[in-house]
Design a protein around this motif. Structure first.
Motif, mmCIF file in Angstrom:
data_model
loop_
_atom_site.group_PDB
_atom_site.id
_atom_site.type_symbol
_atom_site.label_atom_id
_atom_site.label_comp_id
_atom_site.label_asym_id
_atom_site.label_seq_id
_atom_site.Cartn_x
_atom_site.Cartn_y
_atom_site.Cartn_z
ATOM 1 N N MET A 24 0.842 -1.201 0.000
ATOM 2 C CA MET A 24 0.000 0.000 0.000
ATOM 3 C C MET A 24 0.879 1.253 0.000
ATOM 4 N N GLU A 25 0.487 2.241 -0.816
ATOM 5 C CA GLU A 25 1.249 3.488 -0.869
ATOM 6 C C GLU A 25 0.956 4.330 0.378
ATOM 7 N N ILE A 26 2.003 4.730 1.067
ATOM 8 C CA ILE A 26 1.856 5.557 2.261
ATOM 9 C C ILE A 26 2.025 7.018 1.859
ATOM 10 N N LYS A 27 0.931 7.757 1.892
ATOM 11 C CA LYS A 27 0.946 9.147 1.451
ATOM 12 C C LYS A 27 1.362 10.075 2.593
ATOM 13 N N ALA A 28 1.849 11.243 2.201
ATOM 14 C CA ALA A 28 2.286 12.232 3.189
ATOM 15 C C ALA A 28 1.132 12.636 4.107
ATOM 16 N N SER A 29 -0.084 12.689 3.542
ATOM 17 C CA SER A 29 -1.248 13.076 4.346
ATOM 18 C C SER A 29 -1.528 12.052 5.435
ATOM 19 N N MET A 30 -1.234 10.775 5.151
ATOM 20 C CA MET A 30 -1.428 9.720 6.153
ATOM 21 C C MET A 30 -0.420 9.869 7.278
ATOM 22 N N VAL A 31 0.813 10.164 6.905
ATOM 23 C CA VAL A 31 1.864 10.362 7.913
ATOM 24 C C VAL A 31 1.524 11.567 8.790
ATOM 25 N N LYS A 32 1.071 12.626 8.159
ATOM 26 C CA LYS A 32 0.691 13.846 8.887
ATOM 27 C C LYS A 32 -0.436 13.553 9.873
ATOM 28 N N GLU A 33 -1.425 12.808 9.413
ATOM 29 C CA GLU A 33 -2.570 12.493 10.268
ATOM 30 C C GLU A 33 -2.149 11.646 11.472
ATOM 31 N N LEU A 34 -1.316 10.632 11.230
ATOM 32 C CA LEU A 34 -0.859 9.779 12.323
ATOM 33 C C LEU A 34 -0.008 10.568 13.312
ATOM 34 N N ARG A 35 0.792 11.498 12.778
ATOM 35 C CA ARG A 35 1.626 12.323 13.653
ATOM 36 C C ARG A 35 0.761 13.200 14.547
ATOM 37 N N GLU A 36 -0.314 13.759 13.991
ATOM 38 C CA GLU A 36 -1.215 14.595 14.776
ATOM 39 C C GLU A 36 -1.963 13.769 15.813
ATOM 40 N N MET A 37 -2.221 12.518 15.495
ATOM 41 C CA MET A 37 -2.950 11.638 16.405
ATOM 42 C C MET A 37 -2.081 11.167 17.567
ATOM 43 N N THR A 38 -0.771 11.024 17.324
ATOM 44 C CA THR A 38 0.087 10.380 18.318
ATOM 45 C C THR A 38 1.174 11.260 18.913
ATOM 46 N N GLY A 39 1.565 12.306 18.195
ATOM 47 C CA GLY A 39 2.675 13.115 18.679
ATOM 48 C C GLY A 39 4.024 12.506 18.366
ATOM 49 N N ALA A 40 4.042 11.398 17.638
ATOM 50 C CA ALA A 40 5.305 10.738 17.297
ATOM 51 C C ALA A 40 5.992 11.476 16.141
ATOM 52 N N GLY A 41 7.277 11.176 15.933
ATOM 53 C CA GLY A 41 8.046 11.811 14.876
ATOM 54 C C GLY A 41 7.591 11.386 13.487
ATOM 55 N N VAL A 42 7.970 12.186 12.493
ATOM 56 C CA VAL A 42 7.540 11.934 11.119
ATOM 57 C C VAL A 42 8.003 10.569 10.624
ATOM 58 N N MET A 43 9.273 10.262 10.774
ATOM 59 C CA MET A 43 9.798 8.984 10.280
ATOM 60 C C MET A 43 9.230 7.808 11.045
ATOM 61 N N ALA A 44 9.025 8.003 12.365
ATOM 62 C CA ALA A 44 8.437 6.932 13.168
ATOM 63 C C ALA A 44 7.027 6.620 12.675
ATOM 64 N N CYS A 45 6.267 7.663 12.341
ATOM 65 C CA CYS A 45 4.910 7.479 11.837
ATOM 66 C C CYS A 45 4.924 6.794 10.469
ATOM 67 N N LYS A 46 5.843 7.240 9.609
ATOM 68 C CA LYS A 46 5.925 6.645 8.272
ATOM 69 C C LYS A 46 6.293 5.164 8.368
ATOM 70 N N ASN A 47 7.287 4.854 9.199
ATOM 71 C CA ASN A 47 7.718 3.464 9.341
ATOM 72 C C ASN A 47 6.605 2.588 9.923
ATOM 73 N N ALA A 48 5.848 3.151 10.883
ATOM 74 C CA ALA A 48 4.755 2.394 11.500
ATOM 75 C C ALA A 48 3.663 2.101 10.475
ATOM 76 N N LEU A 49 3.360 3.057 9.611
ATOM 77 C CA LEU A 49 2.348 2.850 8.573
ATOM 78 C C LEU A 49 2.819 1.848 7.531
ATOM 79 N N VAL A 50 4.104 1.914 7.188
ATOM 80 C CA VAL A 50 4.668 0.949 6.238
ATOM 81 C C VAL A 50 4.582 -0.463 6.812
ATOM 82 N N GLU A 51 4.983 -0.583 8.090
ATOM 83 C CA GLU A 51 5.017 -1.900 8.740
ATOM 84 C C GLU A 51 3.632 -2.500 8.906
#
Length: 368
Positions: free
Chosen positions: A1-28
């Motif tokens: 699945m393609e992980i879009k920047a908007s998804m990373v942004k949304e997860l970051r706003e939901m959790t307070g986690a870092g950008v790369m941490a959010c991207k890696n979590a969505l990829v995983e």
């Protein structure tokens, strides 16, 4: 699945986690937000997981009570905050609340098919469509709950309709003093958003999941582990050459001041230390000191999510729990008083707002 920047942004706003941490979590997790949040919590990355995961929709929440015994709370959504403050919109919402008080419907679909407040000429759905035409904006009756009690139920609305709360109590005393106490508790619910009334409502499965997340979070945050366990991991990292020479040298220099050691180690060294802890999870979990640490952290979380365990926001000593406050009120009133449950709605909770790109829209209209 393609992980879009908007998804990373949304997860970051939901959790307070870092950008790369959010991207890696969505990829995983292949883009699964719930699984991504759980993964971030286990890794200790999520600092502010929000119970309202995609709050963005506009509208209002209204709670009404009839004769202290019957109550309804409803959320009606609109596209803009401007319409949510419109008098016509609010009049319609009040009518929906009255409809629910008199209704036997147990879901929105059934409610929409009923005659509108006794008017056999139109249904609730038809009135909703009519209001959409008049107001000029899409609207929806999103959810509602109704409480009928032998005790008393008290409403509270915060922020002009942003949050609504109903609190139900078992009591034979419906005095103003009791209602005021329940309103105080409703304000607490609005502010601190507990998930449960008491620990008795938490299933064994949920407790196991909470403990599992707490264990993994602790193992990922190695420098908060009990010192005997931490020292064992550090010695293994050094003796087994898990770390590079630079980090080993830093450890040798700073090990007598463990408090500041993490500030000097590389990210790779701290990450590998967490990997060592997770690899030795079974042995660490069996350690009584670690068990005590986890028990303490779980207990702290339960105090945050269980209403009766929370510290009462108006406690003069800053320690009195909501349960103790309720007991104090009951004693003063000379009657039984028990919190049976509550309902809390927050406008837009769990909904995703449509994001408008004004610049793109202008460019589109100009033909660019």
């Amino acid at each position: 699945m393609e992980i879009k920047a908007s998804m990373v942004k949304e997860l970051r706003e939901m959790t307070g986690a870092g950008v790369m941490a959010c991207k890696n979590a969505l990829v995983e997790t292949d883009g699964d937000f719930d699984k991504a949040i759980e993964l971030l919590r286990k890794k200790g990355e999520a600092t502010a997981v929000k119970k309202a995961s995609r709050i963005a929709a506009e509208g209002t929440v209204l709670a009404v009570v009839k004769e202290d015994k019957t109550a309804a709370i409803v959320e009606v959504n609109s596209e803009t905050d401007f319409v949510a403050k419109n008098d016509k919109f609010r009049t319609f919402v009040a009518g929906v609340a009255e409809q629910i008080l008199a209704s036997n419907a147990n879901n929105v679909e059934a409610l929409l098919e009923e005659a509108w407040n006794g008017d056999a000429s139109k249904t609730v759905k038809e009135e909703l469509v009519s209001q959409i035409a008049v107001i000029g904006e899409n609207m929806s009756i999103r959810r509602f709950e109704k409480i009928t009690t032998d005790g008393v139920v008290v409403p509270y609305i915060h922020g002009g309709g942003r949050i609504g709360v109903l609190v139900e109590a078992a009591t034979g005393n419906t005095s103003d003093e009791v209602k005021e106490a329940l309103k105080n508790i409703a304000m607490q619910i609005a502010a601190l958003n507990p998930k449960y009334t008491s620990r008795d409502e938490i299933s064994a499965e949920e407790l196991d999941k909470l403990r599992e997340i707490t264990v993994d979070s602790a193992l990922n945050d190695t420098f908060t582990l009990p010192m005997p366990i931490l020292k064992g991991l550090l010695e293994k990292a050094v003796n087994d050459k898990v770390w590079n020479d630079e980090d080993i040298a830093i450890y040798g220099e700073k090990k007598d001041n463990m408090k500041y050691l993490p500030n000097f180690l590389s990210k790779e060294a701290k990450a590998s230390l967490a990997e060592l802890a997770l690899a030795d999870k079974a042995a660490i979990v069996d350690n009584k000191i670690f068990t005590g640490l986890v028990d303490g952290r779980v207990a702290k979380q339960l105090k945050e999510i269980c209403l009766l365990d929370q510290v009462y926001v108006k406690a003069e000593d800053g320690k009195q729990t909501v349960a103790a406050y309720v007991a104090e009120v009951a004693k003063a009133m000379g009657s039984d008083l028990k919190i049976k449950g509550f309902v809390r709605f927050e406008t837009g909770e769990g909904l995703e707002k449509k994001e408008e790109d004004f610049a793109a829209e202008v460019a589109k209209q100009m033909g660019n």
